[in-house]
Design a protein around this motif. Structure first.
Motif, PDB file in Angstrom:
ATOM      1  N   THR A   1      -1.816   3.666  10.708  1.00 27.77           N
ATOM      2  CA  THR A   1      -1.407   2.280  10.891  1.00 27.77           C
ATOM      3  C   THR A   1      -0.738   2.089  12.246  1.00 27.77           C
ATOM      4  O   THR A   1      -1.064   1.155  12.989  1.00 27.77           O
ATOM      5  CB  THR A   1      -0.443   1.844   9.768  1.00 27.77           C
TER       6      THR A   1
ATOM      7  N   TYR B   1      -1.319   7.402   6.098  1.00 31.29           N
ATOM      8  CA  TYR B   1      -1.393   5.943   6.177  1.00 31.29           C
ATOM      9  C   TYR B   1      -0.491   5.425   7.294  1.00 31.29           C
ATOM     10  O   TYR B   1      -0.898   4.563   8.090  1.00 31.29           O
ATOM     11  CB  TYR B   1      -0.987   5.333   4.829  1.00 31.29           C
ATOM     12  N   GLU B   2       0.725   5.928   7.361  1.00 30.94           N
ATOM     13  CA  GLU B   2       1.679   5.451   8.371  1.00 30.94           C
ATOM     14  C   GLU B   2       1.237   5.834   9.789  1.00 30.94           C
ATOM     15  O   GLU B   2       1.324   5.008  10.712  1.00 30.94           O
ATOM     16  CB  GLU B   2       3.072   6.022   8.084  1.00 30.94           C
TER      17      GLU B   2
ATOM     18  N   HIS C   1       0.836  -1.208   0.000  1.00 32.72           N
ATOM     19  CA  HIS C   1       0.000   0.000   0.000  1.00 32.72           C
ATOM     20  C   HIS C   1       0.871   1.258   0.000  1.00 32.72           C
ATOM     21  O   HIS C   1       0.620   2.217  -0.743  1.00 32.72           O
ATOM     22  CB  HIS C   1      -0.914   0.011   1.231  1.00 32.72           C
ATOM     23  N   LEU C   2       1.899   1.251   0.824  1.00 38.93           N
ATOM     24  CA  LEU C   2       2.787   2.418   0.905  1.00 38.93           C
ATOM     25  C   LEU C   2       3.532   2.630  -0.410  1.00 38.93           C
ATOM     26  O   LEU C   2       3.771   3.781  -0.821  1.00 38.93           O
ATOM     27  CB  LEU C   2       3.777   2.253   2.058  1.00 38.93           C
TER      28      LEU C   2
END
Length: 262
Positions: free
Chosen positions: A256, A252-253, A238-239
């Motif tokens: 997460t 996102y990070e 995804h990243l």
């Protein structure tokens, strides 16, 4: 009880109509944008459009201050209220003490102050059943508190006495639950749009996510996805896909990591 509305944004708009639907006539509507005040008053029975903040001759008992937080001091410095009137703001973040201090600074006579905060997201033109909206009430004295509670109970089935500190906490939580969630949905649409995919394909999973979260005792109990599973392979893929957009990578990070350490 007769009411005047100061501010004709989304909250003032919904409250003005709701008051009149429950037989609390609106006497005046004031807005720095006179066109908005005129438009709102046209939806009401006999509301006068005010072009200044001198309400000394008003018949209203309750003045709803529904303006942006940054505009509150300017309004309080200029407003003139009739004797024994109640001034209640609708802010989620401004304290009752903030309003009281502003009125004390700019006026010689004491003013009955309160908070009439509907905990909801409002949009212009979007009808909303206020019976399902929680109202958070606070006041400078018991008599004012009782009056605000009574009128709130006519509008809604959910009325609480909430202190300024509690309301601040609720407002922060609401930003996470509402504003940030909606922004994430907008980002998701941006991702699908970039690949010419239909955002509608995500709507069933969005709907099910909210159903589960609202039904659960704790939304954390129904968390799913690669983050909670600590599936590094999927996370890295995804990243890698998102790497052209540093903003999305960072979001996102952060999320997460938050999920994994919650």
């Amino acid at each position: 009880m007769k009411v005047s509305i100061i501010g004709s944004g989304n909250v003032g708009w919904h409250l003005g109509i709701a008051f009149e639907n429950h037989h609390h006539p609106i006497c005046e509507v004031f807005s720095r944008q006179s066109a908005k005040a005129t438009k709102l008053s046209s939806m009401l029975y006999q509301a006068e459009v005010k072009t200044d903040l001198d309400f000394s001759e008003s018949e209203a008992d309750l003045f709803i201050l529904s303006v942006a937080d940054d505009a509150m001091e300017d309004v309080c410095s200029k407003i003139i209220l009739p004797e024994n009137a109640i001034l209640a703001h609708t802010s989620g973040s401004k304290s009752l003490e903030d309003l009281q201090k502003l009125m004390l600074i700019h006026h010689d006579l004491p003013v009955k102050c309160g908070v009439f905060y509907p905990l909801m997201t409002f949009s212009a033109g979007k009808k909303l059943d206020l019976k399902t909206v929680p109202f958070c009430i606070e006041a400078s004295d018991e008599e004012t508190e009782q009056k605000l509670v009574e009128i709130a109970q006519e509008l809604s089935n959910i009325v609480y006495l909430i202190s300024s500190e509690e309301r601040k906490v609720l407002h922060v939580a609401a930003v996470f639950a509402c504003n940030f969630t909606n922004h994430l949905l907008a980002l998701a649409k941006g991702i699908t749009d970039s690949e010419e995919l239909e955002f509608d394909l995500l709507k069933p999973i969005i709907s099910e996510t909210f159903k589960k979260a609202l039904a659960a005792e704790d939304p954390a109990d129904v968390q799913t996805g690669p983050a909670i599973r600590k599936d590094k392979s999927i996370i890295n893929r995804h990243l890698d896909y998102l790497k052209t957009d540093e903003n999305l990578v960072e979001i996102y990070e952060v999320l997460t990591e938050s999920i994994q350490h919650f």
